[in-house]
Design a protein around this motif. Structure first.
Motif, PDB file in Angstrom:
ATOM      1  N   ASP A  89       0.835  -1.202   0.000  1.00 64.27           N
ATOM      2  CA  ASP A  89       0.000   0.000   0.000  1.00 64.27           C
ATOM      3  C   ASP A  89       0.867   1.248   0.000  1.00 64.27           C
ATOM      4  OD1 ASP A  89      -2.865  -1.107   0.500  1.00 64.27           O
ATOM      5  OD2 ASP A  89      -1.632  -2.113   2.002  1.00 64.27           O
ATOM      6  N   ILE A  90       0.540   2.177  -0.891  1.00 60.46           N
ATOM      7  CA  ILE A  90       1.278   3.439  -0.955  1.00 60.46           C
ATOM      8  C   ILE A  90       0.339   4.558  -1.377  1.00 60.46           C
ATOM      9  CG2 ILE A  90       2.077   2.983  -3.319  1.00 60.46           C
ATOM     10  CD1 ILE A  90       4.667   4.539  -2.491  1.00 60.46           C
ATOM     11  N   GLU A  91       0.528   5.721  -0.764  1.00 68.20           N
ATOM     12  CA  GLU A  91      -0.280   6.904  -1.056  1.00 68.20           C
ATOM     13  C   GLU A  91       0.630   8.057  -1.474  1.00 68.20           C
ATOM     14  OE1 GLU A  91      -3.616   7.341  -0.834  1.00 68.20           O
ATOM     15  OE2 GLU A  91      -4.342   5.601   0.330  1.00 68.20           O
ATOM     16  N   PHE A  92       0.285   8.721  -2.578  1.00 75.05           N
ATOM     17  CA  PHE A  92       1.013   9.894  -3.054  1.00 75.05           C
ATOM     18  C   PHE A  92       0.128  11.126  -2.857  1.00 75.05           C
ATOM     19  CE2 PHE A  92       2.647   6.332  -5.589  1.00 75.05           C
ATOM     20  CZ  PHE A  92       4.018   6.470  -5.388  1.00 75.05           C
ATOM     21  N   LEU A  93       0.558  12.053  -2.013  1.00 76.28           N
ATOM     22  CA  LEU A  93      -0.257  13.238  -1.739  1.00 76.28           C
ATOM     23  C   LEU A  93       0.015  14.373  -2.722  1.00 76.28           C
ATOM     24  CD1 LEU A  93      -0.303  13.249   2.160  1.00 76.28           C
ATOM     25  CD2 LEU A  93      -2.088  12.517   0.560  1.00 76.28           C
ATOM     26  N   ARG A  94       1.152  14.371  -3.392  1.00 76.62           N
ATOM     27  CA  ARG A  94       1.445  15.277  -4.508  1.00 76.62           C
ATOM     28  C   ARG A  94       1.423  16.761  -4.151  1.00 76.62           C
ATOM     29  NH1 ARG A  94      -1.638  12.498  -9.758  1.00 76.62           N
ATOM     30  NH2 ARG A  94      -0.206  10.718  -9.969  1.00 76.62           N
ATOM     31  N   PHE A  95       1.832  17.111  -2.948  1.00 75.87           N
ATOM     32  CA  PHE A  95       2.039  18.531  -2.650  1.00 75.87           C
ATOM     33  C   PHE A  95       3.313  18.997  -3.363  1.00 75.87           C
ATOM     34  CE2 PHE A  95      -0.523  17.180   1.071  1.00 75.87           C
ATOM     35  CZ  PHE A  95      -1.582  18.063   0.902  1.00 75.87           C
ATOM     36  N   PRO A  96       3.421  20.278  -3.720  1.00 76.55           N
ATOM     37  CA  PRO A  96       4.558  20.751  -4.518  1.00 76.55           C
ATOM     38  C   PRO A  96       5.905  20.522  -3.836  1.00 76.55           C
ATOM     39  CG  PRO A  96       2.785  22.371  -4.536  1.00 76.55           C
ATOM     40  CD  PRO A  96       2.410  21.343  -3.507  1.00 76.55           C
ATOM     41  N   ASP A  97       6.778  19.852  -4.524  1.00 78.31           N
ATOM     42  CA  ASP A  97       8.126  19.570  -4.029  1.00 78.31           C
ATOM     43  C   ASP A  97       8.881  20.881  -3.813  1.00 78.31           C
ATOM     44  OD1 ASP A  97      10.557  18.463  -3.405  1.00 78.31           O
ATOM     45  OD2 ASP A  97      10.845  17.435  -5.318  1.00 78.31           O
ATOM     46  N   GLY A  98       9.558  20.967  -2.674  1.00 79.94           N
ATOM     47  CA  GLY A  98      10.343  22.158  -2.368  1.00 79.94           C
ATOM     48  C   GLY A  98       9.558  23.277  -1.729  1.00 79.94           C
ATOM     49  N   HIS A  99       8.248  23.098  -1.598  1.00 81.14           N
ATOM     50  CA  HIS A  99       7.397  24.180  -1.092  1.00 81.14           C
ATOM     51  C   HIS A  99       6.391  23.666  -0.058  1.00 81.14           C
ATOM     52  CE1 HIS A  99       8.976  26.637  -4.415  1.00 81.14           C
ATOM     53  NE2 HIS A  99       8.839  25.541  -5.140  1.00 81.14           N
ATOM     54  N   LEU A 100       6.713  22.558   0.582  1.00 75.21           N
ATOM     55  CA  LEU A 100       5.786  21.952   1.535  1.00 75.21           C
ATOM     56  C   LEU A 100       5.687  22.816   2.785  1.00 75.21           C
ATOM     57  CD1 LEU A 100       4.065  19.365   1.924  1.00 75.21           C
ATOM     58  CD2 LEU A 100       6.020  18.385   3.137  1.00 75.21           C
ATOM     59  N   THR A 101       4.464  23.065   3.239  1.00 84.65           N
ATOM     60  CA  THR A 101       4.253  23.849   4.449  1.00 84.65           C
ATOM     61  C   THR A 101       3.271  23.142   5.371  1.00 84.65           C
ATOM     62  OG1 THR A 101       2.478  25.139   3.419  1.00 84.65           O
ATOM     63  CG2 THR A 101       4.713  26.053   3.306  1.00 84.65           C
ATOM     64  N   ASN A 102       3.398  23.426   6.636  1.00 88.09           N
ATOM     65  CA  ASN A 102       2.490  22.893   7.648  1.00 88.09           C
ATOM     66  C   ASN A 102       1.271  23.792   7.700  1.00 88.09           C
ATOM     67  OD1 ASN A 102       1.187  21.936   9.910  1.00 88.09           O
ATOM     68  ND2 ASN A 102       2.965  22.028  11.260  1.00 88.09           N
ATOM     69  N   ASN A 103       0.186  23.352   7.059  1.00 92.27           N
ATOM     70  CA  ASN A 103      -1.041  24.159   7.027  1.00 92.27           C
ATOM     71  C   ASN A 103      -2.261  23.243   7.128  1.00 92.27           C
ATOM     72  OD1 ASN A 103      -1.518  23.069   4.401  1.00 92.27           O
ATOM     73  ND2 ASN A 103      -0.360  24.735   3.459  1.00 92.27           N
TER      74      ASN A 103
END
Length: 270
Positions: A89-103
């Motif tokens: 099992d694997i999940e890809f959330l695809r948030f922008p690489d290099g720009h991840l923020t805690n929101n």
């Protein structure tokens, strides 16, 4: 909270469905951090799920390469690696690489997946680890490096999701409509931490980790000595386990382990 027995109160689920969830910032982060442990536990019949937070599109030195092309290539590589480890099992959330923020968006995504899979324990980056740097006086020919901000953001997102949102019936209430009930994760394992306290013997799966990492062809050339480097690093970790804990291992992976919840039946056994 004092109203947990009130009419309409939801009880927090404490029974896990999966043994572990590994949450890394980029494709190949989970491999480096816990590839051998995941392969070992998969061999033992334990259910393990991997999560990749970003789309991996800054993992190239070719500016003209299409983001979509690189993203799909890296996801394909990650799936091949998971097949090598036995992780189904694997999940890809695809948030922008290099720009991840805690929101709100990123925390909600993690809360959703943990409630969905209900892992007994969660692996992720140590968000407090800003630098990996040897003493220049002791090792004058070695350089340090700054921890990738996506790594730190991932750890921060996961920790903030773990408490209080995952177990709070009033947090992200729209998830209740999906049948995703509040849940308690039992343990947290932080990787690449300066406060290591747990070592896992991965002697029987260290070569599988090397093979899995080589699936990431966009990141490592055909002439790389990655498998040898993985063995060398795991041997050093095993030596550290012997020096600090008296453990006898040939190859090991290391983590900072934190207990978050101890089931009553476990406490009663002690």
């Amino acid at each position: 909270m004092g109203d947990r027995n009130a009419e309409g109160a939801l009880q927090v689920v404490t029974t896990p469905e999966y043994e572990a969830m590994v949450i890394g910032a980029h494709p190949d982060d989970d491999d480096f951090a816990a590839g051998a442990t995941s392969a070992l536990w998969a061999r033992q019949g334990k259910k393990v799920v991997w999560v990749v937070m970003t789309d991996g599109t800054e993992g190239s030195e070719v500016p003209s390469l299409s983001n979509t092309e690189l993203m799909l290539a890296r996801e394909h590589e990650q799936r091949l690696a998971c097949e090598t480890y036995g992780v189904k099992d694997i999940e890809f959330l695809r948030f922008p690489d290099g720009h991840l923020t805690n929101n709100e968006e990123t925390r909600r995504a993690v809360v959703r997946l943990i409630r969905k899979y209900r892992p007994r324990l969660v692996f992720t980056h140590d968000p407090s680890q800003y630098l990996f740097a040897p003493d220049p006086d002791e090792q004058p020919n070695e350089t340090g490096h700054i921890n990738n901000p996506d790594h730190r953001a991932t750890g921060s997102i996961v920790l903030d999701a773990l408490f209080p949102a995952i177990g709070n019936p009033r947090a992200y209430r729209e998830l209740l409509a999906e049948g995703l009930m509040p849940y308690k994760v039992h343990e947290l394992y932080l990787f690449y931490s300066s406060q290591i306290n747990t070592y896992i013997d991965v002697s029987e799966t260290i070569d599988i980790k090397g093979k899995g990492l080589l699936c990431h062809a966009t990141q490592f050339g055909p002439d790389t000595k990655l498998a040898e480097m993985v063995r060398e690093r795991a041997a050093k970790v095993a030596q550290e386990a012997k020096e600090k804990k008296g453990l006898d291992m040939q190859f090991a992976e290391a983590f900072r382990r934190v207990k978050l919840y101890i089931p009553p039946e476990t406490q009663a056994e002690k």
